[in-house]
Design a protein around this motif. Sequence first.
Motif, short mmCIF file in Angstrom:
data_model
loop_
_atom_site.label_atom_id
_atom_site.label_comp_id
_atom_site.label_asym_id
_atom_site.label_seq_id
_atom_site.Cartn_x
_atom_site.Cartn_y
_atom_site.Cartn_z
N GLY A 183 0.69 -1.25 -0.11
CA GLY A 183 -0.05 0.10 -0.12
C GLY A 183 0.84 1.42 0.02
N TYR A 184 0.03 2.34 -0.21
CA TYR A 184 0.81 3.78 -0.04
C TYR A 184 1.44 4.20 1.19
CZ TYR A 184 -2.58 3.76 -4.18
OH TYR A 184 -2.98 3.82 -5.40
N GLN A 185 1.09 3.52 2.18
CA GLN A 185 1.54 3.51 3.57
C GLN A 185 2.97 3.44 3.85
OE1 GLN A 185 1.63 1.06 6.33
NE2 GLN A 185 1.82 -0.15 4.77
N HIS A 186 3.47 2.29 2.80
CA HIS A 186 4.77 1.68 3.28
C HIS A 186 5.77 2.54 3.41
CE1 HIS A 186 7.80 -1.13 3.01
NE2 HIS A 186 8.36 -0.96 1.73
N ILE A 187 6.12 3.34 2.74
CA ILE A 187 7.20 4.39 2.79
C ILE A 187 7.21 5.11 4.13
CG2 ILE A 187 8.28 6.35 2.23
CD1 ILE A 187 8.01 5.50 -0.69
N PHE A 188 6.06 5.58 4.43
CA PHE A 188 5.90 6.52 5.80
C PHE A 188 5.98 5.57 7.03
CE2 PHE A 188 3.40 8.70 2.42
CZ PHE A 188 4.43 9.74 2.27
N ALA A 189 5.18 4.38 6.91
CA ALA A 189 5.19 3.56 8.15
C ALA A 189 6.75 2.70 8.26
CB ALA A 189 4.08 2.59 7.87
N ASN A 190 6.98 2.35 7.05
CA ASN A 190 8.26 1.23 7.41
C ASN A 190 9.61 1.92 6.94
OD1 ASN A 190 6.48 -0.81 8.20
ND2 ASN A 190 5.89 -0.91 6.05
N ILE A 191 9.69 2.46 5.65
CA ILE A 191 11.04 2.89 5.24
C ILE A 191 11.59 4.27 5.84
CG2 ILE A 191 11.96 3.90 3.20
CD1 ILE A 191 11.42 0.74 3.00
N VAL A 192 10.76 5.29 6.31
CA VAL A 192 11.19 6.23 7.03
C VAL A 192 12.00 5.98 8.31
CG1 VAL A 192 10.43 8.30 8.15
CG2 VAL A 192 9.80 7.89 5.82
N PRO A 193 11.14 4.93 9.16
CA PRO A 193 12.15 4.61 10.43
C PRO A 193 13.19 3.65 10.12
CG PRO A 193 9.69 4.26 10.64
CD PRO A 193 9.83 4.43 9.11
N ARG A 194 13.32 2.95 9.06
CA ARG A 194 14.58 2.13 8.56
C ARG A 194 15.53 3.14 8.30
NH1 ARG A 194 13.61 -2.81 4.39
NH2 ARG A 194 15.93 -3.67 4.55
N MET A 195 15.30 4.56 7.65
CA MET A 195 16.14 5.11 6.99
C MET A 195 16.79 6.06 8.07
SD MET A 195 14.00 7.08 3.86
CE MET A 195 15.53 8.16 3.48
N LEU A 196 15.90 6.26 9.29
CA LEU A 196 16.69 6.73 10.62
C LEU A 196 17.48 6.10 11.34
CD1 LEU A 196 13.34 8.75 11.41
CD2 LEU A 196 15.53 9.77 10.52
N ARG A 197 17.36 4.71 11.29
CA ARG A 197 18.10 3.84 12.05
C ARG A 197 19.42 3.56 11.11
NH1 ARG A 197 13.25 0.75 12.29
NH2 ARG A 197 13.89 -0.82 10.67
N ARG A 198 19.37 3.92 9.76
CA ARG A 198 20.56 3.47 8.82
C ARG A 198 21.44 4.80 8.52
NH1 ARG A 198 19.51 -1.41 5.85
NH2 ARG A 198 18.25 -2.68 7.51
N GLY A 199 21.27 5.65 9.32
CA GLY A 199 22.34 6.86 9.09
C GLY A 199 21.91 8.12 8.44
N PHE A 200 20.52 8.08 7.91
CA PHE A 200 19.71 9.02 7.66
C PHE A 200 19.51 10.26 8.42
CE2 PHE A 200 19.25 6.00 4.11
CZ PHE A 200 19.32 6.74 2.83
N THR A 201 19.56 11.49 8.39
CA THR A 201 19.23 12.32 9.25
C THR A 201 17.51 12.53 9.06
OG1 THR A 201 19.68 14.48 7.95
CG2 THR A 201 21.36 13.27 9.34
N GLN A 202 17.09 13.40 9.88
CA GLN A 202 15.68 13.77 9.90
C GLN A 202 15.54 14.73 8.56
OE1 GLN A 202 12.71 12.57 11.30
NE2 GLN A 202 11.96 13.61 9.47
N ASP A 203 16.72 15.78 8.52
CA ASP A 203 16.66 16.40 7.33
C ASP A 203 16.53 15.88 6.14
OD1 ASP A 203 16.48 19.42 6.59
OD2 ASP A 203 18.96 19.15 6.04
N ASP A 204 17.59 15.01 6.17
CA ASP A 204 17.52 14.01 4.96
C ASP A 204 16.10 13.47 4.47
OD1 ASP A 204 20.45 14.08 4.68
OD2 ASP A 204 20.77 12.27 5.76
#
Length: 348
Positions: free
Chosen positions: A311-332
């Motif tokens: 679904g359309y929710q995947h990036i917001f629900a799953n990928i964004v938290p994963r990004m923040l665990r993988r070295g991306f900043t909130q500004d990224d």
Amino acid sequence: MSARSERQGKVQTVLGLVDPAELGPTLMHEHVFIDLTPPPLRLSPPPVQEEEINLCNCFGIAYGQKPFMRNYRLDETEVAIAELMEMKAAGGRALVDLTVGGLNPEPDRLVEVAMATGVHLVMGCGHYVNDYQHPANHARSADDFAREMIEQITVGAWGTKVRAGIIGEIGCQAPWTDTEKRVMDGAITAMQETGAALNVHPGRDADQPMEVVDFIRARGQALDRVVISHIDRTIFDDERLLRLADTGCLIEFDLFGWEQTAYPAADIDMPNDGMRLRMVKQLVDRGHRDQVLISHDICTRTRLGRYGGHGYQHIFANIVPRMLRRGFTQDDVDTLLVKTPRRLLSFQ
């Protein structure tokens, strides 16, 4: 008033012009309604009524074990509303629908969904790849295509008063056809006349994104508002990826949620979401953060939550938290999902 001045600095949604600050987190490449049925199947549909998609058959359908007509059509308003409400609950606020000529765009239904959900929907315009286009298009000129796209932005699209807010996804195949080149030529003119951004669907060849970029650049159009879609099914080596990014165009990884390696239209090995994030991080670390977009390109039923997908929710629900665990900043994250979409969707 010119085709440009009324919209300058604004975002044009299917409900009208809005201030860019209203958008919030945005998916830049999706489909709410679409008919992606391959042309051969349109001519010779299955003779018997198909079963419904369910948990027992959704994997086989998504993997491409057999043609399944219903999977190619997103045409259920209530399902669209429910899926977008899930996206909204996960943090998404806006979505770009790039269903264009050849894919059965439905502007009035987009209006209905936007009103029901409160999600900002921006509609694309133009035409998809050669084989999906109406036969009459093959005799049309680039100027004729340009006039059509300008009208879709300034007056209304596909026989409605609903106005497009971006050009594309403009379809290309590899090798690139003459008709597709004329559509692209018209799209460049429409960009220059209206101030809209352009989204490109490149052919399935690793060198075709650069071929398209060179074509656009040769016609005097700057590349900072040109989005090359589907990079995650097209370019698989660092050298090509970085060379494309160095041109200044936008690099779109828009198949998030596609975790299987199989790709039905070509014999390639698709990356999973972890590999996509590594490519995105590489571009961010190389100074290309402002040129990267992420999305899902949902265009079949089995990618919707209702039919066993993400679904359309995947990036917001799953990928964004994963990004923040993988070295991306909130500004990224904010740049990829808010700042860059806001810039591109604002008319110049």
